[in-house]
Design an enzyme around this catalytic site. Structure first.
Site, PDB file in Angstrom:
ATOM      1  N   SER A 111      41.967 -10.591   8.813  1.00 47.83           N
ATOM      2  CA  SER A 111      41.664 -10.928   7.420  1.00 47.83           C
ATOM      3  C   SER A 111      42.437 -12.164   6.976  1.00 47.83           C
ATOM      4  O   SER A 111      43.573 -12.399   7.397  1.00 47.83           O
ATOM      5  CB  SER A 111      42.041  -9.751   6.522  1.00 47.83           C
ATOM      6  OG  SER A 111      41.955 -10.106   5.144  1.00 47.83           O
ATOM      7  N   GLN A 131      38.277 -13.623   9.622  1.00 47.94           N
ATOM      8  CA  GLN A 131      37.503 -13.459   8.396  1.00 47.94           C
ATOM      9  C   GLN A 131      38.032 -14.432   7.357  1.00 47.94           C
ATOM     10  O   GLN A 131      39.229 -14.471   7.082  1.00 47.94           O
ATOM     11  CB  GLN A 131      37.600 -12.020   7.886  1.00 47.94           C
ATOM     12  CG  GLN A 131      36.976 -11.793   6.515  1.00 47.94           C
ATOM     13  CD  GLN A 131      37.975 -11.931   5.387  1.00 47.94           C
ATOM     14  OE1 GLN A 131      39.173 -11.787   5.587  1.00 47.94           O
ATOM     15  NE2 GLN A 131      37.491 -12.231   4.191  1.00 47.94           N
ATOM     16  N   TYR A 133      38.051 -15.865   3.521  1.00 45.89           N
ATOM     17  CA  TYR A 133      37.782 -15.967   2.088  1.00 45.89           C
ATOM     18  C   TYR A 133      37.930 -17.430   1.719  1.00 45.89           C
ATOM     19  O   TYR A 133      38.969 -18.049   2.001  1.00 45.89           O
ATOM     20  CB  TYR A 133      38.779 -15.136   1.279  1.00 45.89           C
ATOM     21  CG  TYR A 133      38.518 -13.660   1.245  1.00 45.89           C
ATOM     22  CD1 TYR A 133      37.316 -13.149   0.740  1.00 45.89           C
ATOM     23  CD2 TYR A 133      39.477 -12.756   1.690  1.00 45.89           C
ATOM     24  CE1 TYR A 133      37.078 -11.783   0.682  1.00 45.89           C
ATOM     25  CE2 TYR A 133      39.248 -11.385   1.643  1.00 45.89           C
ATOM     26  CZ  TYR A 133      38.048 -10.907   1.131  1.00 45.89           C
ATOM     27  OH  TYR A 133      37.828  -9.561   1.083  1.00 45.89           O
ATOM     28  N   THR A 159      33.287 -14.019   4.230  1.00 41.04           N
ATOM     29  CA  THR A 159      32.932 -12.985   3.264  1.00 41.04           C
ATOM     30  C   THR A 159      32.330 -13.651   2.041  1.00 41.04           C
ATOM     31  O   THR A 159      32.968 -14.461   1.373  1.00 41.04           O
ATOM     32  CB  THR A 159      34.157 -12.152   2.871  1.00 41.04           C
ATOM     33  OG1 THR A 159      34.608 -11.440   4.034  1.00 41.04           O
ATOM     34  CG2 THR A 159      33.812 -11.141   1.784  1.00 41.04           C
ATOM     35  N   ARG A 168      37.836  -1.758  -9.282  1.00 39.42           N
ATOM     36  CA  ARG A 168      38.177  -0.553  -8.532  1.00 39.42           C
ATOM     37  C   ARG A 168      39.104   0.302  -9.395  1.00 39.42           C
ATOM     38  O   ARG A 168      40.306   0.038  -9.505  1.00 39.42           O
ATOM     39  CB  ARG A 168      38.811  -0.946  -7.191  1.00 39.42           C
ATOM     40  CG  ARG A 168      37.854  -1.828  -6.377  1.00 39.42           C
ATOM     41  CD  ARG A 168      38.473  -2.490  -5.177  1.00 39.42           C
ATOM     42  NE  ARG A 168      37.568  -3.500  -4.645  1.00 39.42           N
ATOM     43  CZ  ARG A 168      37.852  -4.321  -3.645  1.00 39.42           C
ATOM     44  NH1 ARG A 168      39.057  -4.267  -3.063  1.00 39.42           N
ATOM     45  NH2 ARG A 168      36.963  -5.208  -3.217  1.00 39.42           N
ATOM     46  N   LYS A 236      29.229 -12.361   5.965  1.00 38.42           N
ATOM     47  CA  LYS A 236      29.430 -10.942   5.648  1.00 38.42           C
ATOM     48  C   LYS A 236      29.162 -10.683   4.165  1.00 38.42           C
ATOM     49  O   LYS A 236      29.610 -11.426   3.304  1.00 38.42           O
ATOM     50  CB  LYS A 236      30.866 -10.524   5.977  1.00 38.42           C
ATOM     51  CG  LYS A 236      31.183  -9.059   5.737  1.00 38.42           C
ATOM     52  CD  LYS A 236      32.601  -8.738   6.201  1.00 38.42           C
ATOM     53  CE  LYS A 236      32.933  -7.271   6.022  1.00 38.42           C
ATOM     54  NZ  LYS A 236      33.145  -6.925   4.592  1.00 38.42           N
ATOM     55  N   HIS A 260      30.508  -4.090   1.148  1.00 34.92           N
ATOM     56  CA  HIS A 260      31.978  -4.091   1.080  1.00 34.92           C
ATOM     57  C   HIS A 260      32.511  -2.660   0.969  1.00 34.92           C
ATOM     58  O   HIS A 260      33.494  -2.389   0.282  1.00 34.92           O
ATOM     59  CB  HIS A 260      32.449  -4.934  -0.108  1.00 34.92           C
ATOM     60  CG  HIS A 260      33.697  -5.722   0.164  1.00 34.92           C
ATOM     61  ND1 HIS A 260      33.682  -7.052   0.509  1.00 34.92           N
ATOM     62  CD2 HIS A 260      35.003  -5.380   0.150  1.00 34.92           C
ATOM     63  CE1 HIS A 260      34.909  -7.497   0.672  1.00 34.92           C
ATOM     64  NE2 HIS A 260      35.748  -6.489   0.470  1.00 34.92           N
ATOM     65  N   ARG A 263      32.903  -1.293  -2.537  1.00 31.82           N
ATOM     66  CA  ARG A 263      34.058  -1.768  -3.308  1.00 31.82           C
ATOM     67  C   ARG A 263      33.738  -2.995  -4.162  1.00 31.82           C
ATOM     68  O   ARG A 263      34.620  -3.512  -4.842  1.00 31.82           O
ATOM     69  CB  ARG A 263      35.219  -2.080  -2.353  1.00 31.82           C
ATOM     70  CG  ARG A 263      35.777  -0.845  -1.694  1.00 31.82           C
ATOM     71  CD  ARG A 263      36.613  -1.148  -0.457  1.00 31.82           C
ATOM     72  NE  ARG A 263      37.897  -1.763  -0.718  1.00 31.82           N
ATOM     73  CZ  ARG A 263      39.002  -1.092  -1.050  1.00 31.82           C
ATOM     74  NH1 ARG A 263      38.957   0.220  -1.212  1.00 31.82           N
ATOM     75  NH2 ARG A 263      40.153  -1.719  -1.224  1.00 31.82           N
ATOM     76  N   ASP A 291      28.175  -2.864   8.225  1.00 32.14           N
ATOM     77  CA  ASP A 291      29.336  -2.040   7.930  1.00 32.14           C
ATOM     78  C   ASP A 291      29.089  -1.266   6.645  1.00 32.14           C
ATOM     79  O   ASP A 291      28.013  -1.346   6.063  1.00 32.14           O
ATOM     80  CB  ASP A 291      30.637  -2.845   7.898  1.00 32.14           C
ATOM     81  CG  ASP A 291      30.911  -3.555   6.582  1.00 32.14           C
ATOM     82  OD1 ASP A 291      30.072  -3.513   5.659  1.00 32.14           O
ATOM     83  OD2 ASP A 291      31.979  -4.165   6.473  1.00 32.14           O
ATOM     84  N   GLY A 293      30.646   2.599   5.586  1.00 31.92           N
ATOM     85  CA  GLY A 293      30.407   4.034   5.723  1.00 31.92           C
ATOM     86  C   GLY A 293      30.469   4.605   7.118  1.00 31.92           C
ATOM     87  O   GLY A 293      30.291   5.813   7.290  1.00 31.92           O
ATOM     88  N   ILE A 294      30.734   3.779   8.141  1.00 33.85           N
ATOM     89  CA  ILE A 294      30.775   4.284   9.513  1.00 33.85           C
ATOM     90  C   ILE A 294      31.996   5.201   9.677  1.00 33.85           C
ATOM     91  O   ILE A 294      33.127   4.799   9.461  1.00 33.85           O
ATOM     92  CB  ILE A 294      30.858   3.125  10.528  1.00 33.85           C
ATOM     93  CG1 ILE A 294      29.601   2.248  10.434  1.00 33.85           C
ATOM     94  CG2 ILE A 294      31.044   3.675  11.952  1.00 33.85           C
ATOM     95  CD1 ILE A 294      28.310   2.927  10.792  1.00 33.85           C
ATOM     96  N   GLY A 314      36.057   0.155   9.455  1.00 33.07           N
ATOM     97  CA  GLY A 314      37.085  -0.217   8.512  1.00 33.07           C
ATOM     98  C   GLY A 314      38.048   0.893   8.172  1.00 33.07           C
ATOM     99  O   GLY A 314      39.047   1.101   8.864  1.00 33.07           O
ATOM    100  N   ARG A 315      37.775   1.642   7.109  1.00 37.48           N
ATOM    101  CA  ARG A 315      38.711   2.638   6.616  1.00 37.48           C
ATOM    102  C   ARG A 315      39.261   3.573   7.697  1.00 37.48           C
ATOM    103  O   ARG A 315      40.457   3.902   7.664  1.00 37.48           O
ATOM    104  CB  ARG A 315      38.053   3.466   5.515  1.00 37.48           C
ATOM    105  CG  ARG A 315      37.888   2.738   4.177  1.00 37.48           C
ATOM    106  CD  ARG A 315      37.209   3.664   3.181  1.00 37.48           C
ATOM    107  NE  ARG A 315      37.111   3.127   1.832  1.00 37.48           N
ATOM    108  CZ  ARG A 315      36.017   2.552   1.323  1.00 37.48           C
ATOM    109  NH1 ARG A 315      34.931   2.410   2.095  1.00 37.48           N
ATOM    110  NH2 ARG A 315      36.001   2.117   0.078  1.00 37.48           N
TER     111      ARG A 315
END
Length: 364
Positions: A111, A131, A133, A159, A168, A236, A260, A263, A291, A293-294, A314-315
């Site tokens: 990131s 990645q 930004y 991204t 959030r 992305k 995302h 998010r 991506d 929810g995987i 991710g998470r």
């Protein structure tokens, strides 16, 4: 309750363990979505509604899920997603997740907001992507690209869905701010920034992104990036087939179908729902990843079955990292790989090409 992390048999086991060791504001930082978190819930619901029609009597060798993604050979059809500030969850931070990814033979996406520098992560080896930004300062943005090239990254992932950070509410209510020891290690303003300043007026991290990220990114920025680098460029945050077509037409090498992780825009469509349309829209002109929810090998199978070249994880990696550092992150990748190979065998698929030939059905 598990007595050791090694007893975990699923990503959800590791999530529950991580939630016992993390302060509540850090658990919320990982798990939360924007607004009412309806898009985050929609991601899970879309995956659960997609069913696979398995094939039988197709005996053969053990399932082989290996693939190549943007020049990176991967033992599994996924990469570790770009996630910021991983030293929030373990002292080793990105060093631990990068080592786990290298050992598992999957790409690791660094990131822009990594709490470990590009150069330190290069020493680990393995397949690495960066990645990006896009910052308000174009010169600093392009310097990051140069550093990514020099440190051996094999692809750039831009991204595109964060002109501002989504609201959030968990972070807002917690007044979330970075502790002093966690910084955006690759950025000139990383050591001390507005992300560290608790004001009582919401998320300091969101305030920081408003101050530093470019708020009006356009395709012209990506054209400029295309002229500045020979690395593959992956966009992305794509959810509309028209945007995917534009990316392909402008010479981008791939898109990531992503909201995302729920998010950003609350109420946005689930990634899996639009994935088949985007695959059709690009017509093979660029690779399509997904991506959001995987959580299992079965989820990876579902995404590949409806056209994804691969997915980003991710998470789950952050839960593994929080639970047991590098060993926890490695366990996530091991569990997902084992689950995917089992799902391929049970659906009669020896390789990913066979997975893409499976029939799928969406149930209400």
């Amino acid at each position: 309750m598990l007595s050791t992390v090694a007893e975990a048999h699923s990503v959800d086991d590791l999530r529950r363990w991580a939630e016992t060791v993390l302060p509540s504001e850090l658990s919320d930082f990982i798990a939360g979505g924007s607004g009412t978190e309806s898009t985050m819930a929609a991601n899970r619901a879309a995956l659960d509604r997609l069913t696979v029609v398995p094939r039988v009597l197709r005996g053969g060798p053990d399932a082989d899920p290996a693939t190549t993604l943007f020049g990176s050979r991967s033992r599994l059809p996924f990469a570790v997603a770009p996630m910021a500030y991983q030293r929030l969850f373990h002292p080793d931070g990105e060093l631990a997740t990068a080592r786990a990814a290298a050992a598992a033979g999957v790409p690791f996406v660094i990131s822009t907001l990594s709490s470990v520098t590009l150069e330190e992560l290069a020493e680990i080896g393995g397949e690495r992507w960066f990645q990006l930004y896009w910052l308000r300062d174009d010169a600093e943005t392009l310097d990051l690209v140069r550093r990514a090239e020099q440190s051996g990254c094999r692809a750039l992932m831009v991204t595109a869905d964060v002109p501002v950070m989504g609201r959030r509410l968990r972070d807002v209510r917690n007044g979330f701010a970075l502790p002093p020891h966690v910084r955006a290690a690759n950025l000139r303003f990383g050591a001390r920034s507005s992300a560290h300043e608790t004001t009582g007026a919401g998320s300091a991290v969101a305030a920081h992104t408003r101050a530093e990220f470019h708020p009006a990114l356009t395709w012209d920025h990506l054209d400029r990036l295309r002229s500045c680098t020979g690395l593959p460029i992956v966009v992305k945050g794509v959810l509309d087939p028209a945007d995917a077509q534009e990316a392909a037409a402008r010479g981008m090498d791939g898109v990531v179908v992503s909201n995302h992780g729920g998010r950003q825009l609350d109420g946005a469509v689930a990634s899996l729902t639009v994935l088949p349309q985007i695959v059709e829209a690009v017509g093979g002109r660029c690779r399509v990843l997904m991506d959001s929810g995987i959580r299992s090998g079965a989820d990876v199978l579902r995404a590949v079955a409806v056209g994804a070249a691969g997915v980003l994880v991710g998470r789950p990696m952050l839960w593994g990292l929080a639970a047991d550092g590098e060993a926890g992150a490695a366990l996530v990748l091991s569990l997902l790989g084992d689950e995917l190979r089992e799902a391929m065998r049970l659906s009669g698929c020896a390789d990913l090409a066979a997975v893409r030939d499976l029939t799928t059905r969406v149930v209400c």
